[in-house]
Design a protein around this motif. Structure first.
Motif, PDB file in Angstrom:
ATOM      1  N   ALA A 209       0.719  -1.177  -0.013  1.00  0.00           N
ATOM      2  CA  ALA A 209      -0.149   0.026   0.211  1.00  0.00           C
ATOM      3  C   ALA A 209       0.992   1.346   0.012  1.00  0.00           C
ATOM      4  N   GLU A 210       1.877   1.161   0.810  1.00  0.00           N
ATOM      5  CA  GLU A 210       3.028   2.398   0.770  1.00  0.00           C
ATOM      6  C   GLU A 210       3.663   2.501  -0.654  1.00  0.00           C
ATOM      7  N   PHE A 211       3.900   1.380  -1.396  1.00  0.00           N
ATOM      8  CA  PHE A 211       4.380   1.727  -2.841  1.00  0.00           C
ATOM      9  C   PHE A 211       3.476   2.178  -3.793  1.00  0.00           C
ATOM     10  N   SER A 212       2.228   1.757  -3.683  1.00  0.00           N
ATOM     11  CA  SER A 212       1.036   2.113  -4.539  1.00  0.00           C
ATOM     12  C   SER A 212       0.626   3.692  -4.213  1.00  0.00           C
ATOM     13  N   SER A 213       0.733   4.188  -2.959  1.00  0.00           N
ATOM     14  CA  SER A 213       0.482   5.477  -2.546  1.00  0.00           C
ATOM     15  C   SER A 213       1.616   6.526  -2.796  1.00  0.00           C
ATOM     16  N   SER A 214       2.778   5.927  -2.962  1.00  0.00           N
ATOM     17  CA  SER A 214       3.941   6.512  -2.871  1.00  0.00           C
ATOM     18  C   SER A 214       4.350   7.087  -1.394  1.00  0.00           C
ATOM     19  N   SER A 215       3.777   6.726  -0.512  1.00  0.00           N
ATOM     20  CA  SER A 215       4.156   7.163   0.923  1.00  0.00           C
ATOM     21  C   SER A 215       5.311   6.669   1.276  1.00  0.00           C
ATOM     22  N   ILE A 216       5.950   5.712   0.688  1.00  0.00           N
ATOM     23  CA  ILE A 216       7.032   4.843   0.927  1.00  0.00           C
ATOM     24  C   ILE A 216       8.238   5.828   0.883  1.00  0.00           C
ATOM     25  N   ASP A 217       8.056   6.994   0.039  1.00  0.00           N
ATOM     26  CA  ASP A 217       9.087   8.069  -0.063  1.00  0.00           C
ATOM     27  C   ASP A 217       9.214   8.633   1.325  1.00  0.00           C
ATOM     28  N   ALA A 218       8.198   8.966   1.880  1.00  0.00           N
ATOM     29  CA  ALA A 218       8.398   9.793   3.296  1.00  0.00           C
ATOM     30  C   ALA A 218       8.890   8.787   4.229  1.00  0.00           C
ATOM     31  N   THR A 219       8.515   7.416   4.181  1.00  0.00           N
ATOM     32  CA  THR A 219       9.314   6.346   5.057  1.00  0.00           C
ATOM     33  C   THR A 219      10.647   6.207   5.151  1.00  0.00           C
ATOM     34  N   LEU A 220      11.035   6.218   3.915  1.00  0.00           N
ATOM     35  CA  LEU A 220      12.273   5.975   3.711  1.00  0.00           C
ATOM     36  C   LEU A 220      13.146   7.349   3.832  1.00  0.00           C
ATOM     37  N   THR A 221      12.509   8.628   3.689  1.00  0.00           N
ATOM     38  CA  THR A 221      13.247   9.794   4.186  1.00  0.00           C
ATOM     39  C   THR A 221      13.561   9.899   5.712  1.00  0.00           C
ATOM     40  N   SER A 222      12.434   9.459   6.260  1.00  0.00           N
ATOM     41  CA  SER A 222      12.527   9.461   7.872  1.00  0.00           C
ATOM     42  C   SER A 222      13.297   8.317   8.336  1.00  0.00           C
ATOM     43  N   ASN A 223      13.682   7.390   7.670  1.00  0.00           N
ATOM     44  CA  ASN A 223      14.431   6.257   8.123  1.00  0.00           C
ATOM     45  C   ASN A 223      15.038   5.510   6.832  1.00  0.00           C
ATOM     46  N   PRO A 224      16.269   5.971   6.208  1.00  0.00           N
ATOM     47  CA  PRO A 224      16.735   5.288   4.975  1.00  0.00           C
ATOM     48  C   PRO A 224      17.075   4.074   4.941  1.00  0.00           C
ATOM     49  N   ARG A 225      17.246   3.532   6.240  1.00  0.00           N
ATOM     50  CA  ARG A 225      17.734   2.136   6.344  1.00  0.00           C
ATOM     51  C   ARG A 225      16.603   1.079   5.912  1.00  0.00           C
ATOM     52  N   ARG A 226      16.412   0.478   4.703  1.00  0.00           N
ATOM     53  CA  ARG A 226      15.454   0.040   4.263  1.00  0.00           C
ATOM     54  C   ARG A 226      15.158  -1.230   4.867  1.00  0.00           C
ATOM     55  N   GLY A 227      16.356  -2.113   5.286  1.00  0.00           N
ATOM     56  CA  GLY A 227      16.329  -3.186   5.906  1.00  0.00           C
ATOM     57  C   GLY A 227      15.670  -3.229   7.297  1.00  0.00           C
ATOM     58  N   THR A 228      15.749  -1.954   7.940  1.00  0.00           N
ATOM     59  CA  THR A 228      15.260  -1.682   9.500  1.00  0.00           C
ATOM     60  C   THR A 228      13.985  -1.222   9.204  1.00  0.00           C
ATOM     61  N   VAL A 229      13.407  -0.641   8.208  1.00  0.00           N
ATOM     62  CA  VAL A 229      12.154  -0.355   7.996  1.00  0.00           C
ATOM     63  C   VAL A 229      11.383  -1.690   7.875  1.00  0.00           C
ATOM     64  N   LEU A 230      11.883  -2.581   7.081  1.00  0.00           N
ATOM     65  CA  LEU A 230      10.876  -3.772   6.948  1.00  0.00           C
ATOM     66  C   LEU A 230      10.873  -4.770   7.932  1.00  0.00           C
ATOM     67  N   ALA A 231      12.000  -4.781   8.710  1.00  0.00           N
ATOM     68  CA  ALA A 231      12.005  -5.436   9.909  1.00  0.00           C
ATOM     69  C   ALA A 231      11.173  -4.921  11.043  1.00  0.00           C
ATOM     70  N   ALA A 232      10.872  -3.512  11.113  1.00  0.00           N
ATOM     71  CA  ALA A 232      10.195  -3.092  11.950  1.00  0.00           C
ATOM     72  C   ALA A 232       8.656  -3.468  11.449  1.00  0.00           C
ATOM     73  N   LYS A 233       8.401  -3.255  10.301  1.00  0.00           N
ATOM     74  CA  LYS A 233       7.222  -3.802   9.693  1.00  0.00           C
ATOM     75  C   LYS A 233       6.965  -5.228  10.026  1.00  0.00           C
ATOM     76  N   ALA A 234       7.728  -6.094   9.812  1.00  0.00           N
ATOM     77  CA  ALA A 234       7.640  -7.478  10.366  1.00  0.00           C
ATOM     78  C   ALA A 234       7.257  -7.946  11.546  1.00  0.00           C
ATOM     79  N   VAL A 235       7.885  -7.057  12.540  1.00  0.00           N
ATOM     80  CA  VAL A 235       7.729  -7.333  14.137  1.00  0.00           C
ATOM     81  C   VAL A 235       6.372  -6.848  14.424  1.00  0.00           C
ATOM     82  N   CYS A 236       5.968  -5.546  13.925  1.00  0.00           N
ATOM     83  CA  CYS A 236       4.672  -5.115  14.315  1.00  0.00           C
ATOM     84  C   CYS A 236       3.488  -5.727  13.586  1.00  0.00           C
ATOM     85  N   LEU A 237       3.770  -6.451  12.405  1.00  0.00           N
ATOM     86  CA  LEU A 237       2.721  -7.288  11.796  1.00  0.00           C
ATOM     87  C   LEU A 237       2.622  -8.580  12.406  1.00  0.00           C
ATOM     88  N   ALA A 238       3.737  -9.133  12.792  1.00  0.00           N
ATOM     89  CA  ALA A 238       3.633 -10.568  13.524  1.00  0.00           C
ATOM     90  C   ALA A 238       3.072 -10.350  15.061  1.00  0.00           C
TER      91      ALA A 238
END
Length: 311
Positions: free
Chosen positions: A124-153
């Motif tokens: 949904a973030e890729f479709s709405s381009s909000s991923i740009d804001a997410t990666l601007t606040s945290n450019p570490r993409r692996g950390t972003v995905l890991a945080a999403k994985a923990v929250c979702l789990a």
């Protein structure tokens, strides 16, 4: 004649060095954003979406619904003579193994909803381009995905645990009247696997779906991949196996697909059943294979996140 320094007392070389230094300070390796803050940000983002609560509610309701359906079926079958098809005067006893499997039967229905939610968590973030804001606040993409994985789990586990307890209470009420056949020694793990292991299995499944969403970066592509893996692939393997006896080996491939792994996991079998065709995993083997599925798709999703630029 000596050259005069630019106004402001800074030379061109010094200005260039300052610009380069600022760029280095803004590089991902120098951004000091803790993982706990990333977790808090992603949890707020996940829980602020209406779609998250809608799918969470659907997954929560489907678990007791599936358990009620299985329990009513078991109760009805206990009143019918299997040889003649006539009603029995006294209901036949129900095996406790079937009782516990009925309590966890709704997890298979909820897994489809959880899989879609896992894909939407990132696509949904890729479709709405909000991923740009997410990666601007945290450019570490692996950390972003890991945080999403923990929250979702965590969200999936909590929802599934509540749903399983509601399902267990529903089965307890419906199947309280007929007698019960105690569990065998090889089936002693079934209650714990269904009450505690089932929600953990679903949380791992959700992380796998997140990896698929990160790999596809498209809601349609990610959802179709999840549905193909859990619904379409077992159907195709069944058709191939029915064509000829030379394709019996396909059954082993079908047995290690995620939805079939959930069935074998919840069965709690610690010993191979007689007359099995191909490889049929025990409950702990099914759990390990599911972890392997998740690790592969999560690694692919992480690789795509790190290597491919955002459109």
């Amino acid at each position: 004649m000596a050259h005069k320094a630019p106004r402001g007392g800074r030379s061109a070389v010094g200005t260039r060095a300052a610009v380069i230094g600022n760029r280095r300070d803004l590089s991902p390796s120098r951004v000091h954003l803790s993982f706990l803050r990333s977790l808090r940000s992603e949890m707020l983002k996940l829980t602020s979406l209406a779609s998250t609560w809608i799918m969470t509610l659907i997954a929560l309701v489907l678990q007791p619904f599936g358990a009620l359906t299985s329990a009513w079926s078991l109760r009805y079958m206990s009143t019918i003579d299997q040889s003649s098809g006539k009603p029995l005067k006294t209901p036949a006893p129900i095996a406790m193994s079937e009782y516990w499997v009925a309590a966890g039967s709704g997890l298979a229905l909820a897994s489809v909803v959880v899989g879609i939610m896992g894909v939407l968590c990132i696509s949904a973030e890729f479709s709405s381009s909000s991923i740009d804001a997410t990666l601007t606040s945290n450019p570490r993409r692996g950390t972003v995905l890991a945080a999403k994985a923990v929250c979702l789990a965590v969200l999936t586990w909590v929802t599934s645990q509540i749903g399983v307890l509601l399902a267990w209470a529903s089965v307890q009420i419906i199947l309280s009247a007929p007698g019960r056949i105690p569990l065998k020694a090889s089936e002693a793990s079934i209650p714990w696997v269904n009450l505690l292991g089932g929600p953990i299995f679903l949380a791992v499944f959700a992380v796998m779906a997140l990896g698929i969403g990160a790999m596809c970066r498209s809601t349609v592509g990610g959802v179709m991949t999840v549905l193909g893996l859990v619904l379409i692939a077992p159907m195709l393997f069944g058709i191939i196996q029915a064509v000829s006896r030379y394709f019996v080996w396909v059954q082993s491939l079908s047995n290690i697909l995620p939805l079939n792994l959930l069935d074998y996991f919840l069965s709690g079998q610690t010993e191979p059943m007689p007359g099995q065709v191909g490889f049929v995993p025990l409950w702990w083997q099914a759990g390990l294979i599911m972890v392997a599925w998740t690790a592969v798709f999560y690694a692919l999703g992480t690789l795509v996140m790190k290597r491919i630029d955002i459109d």
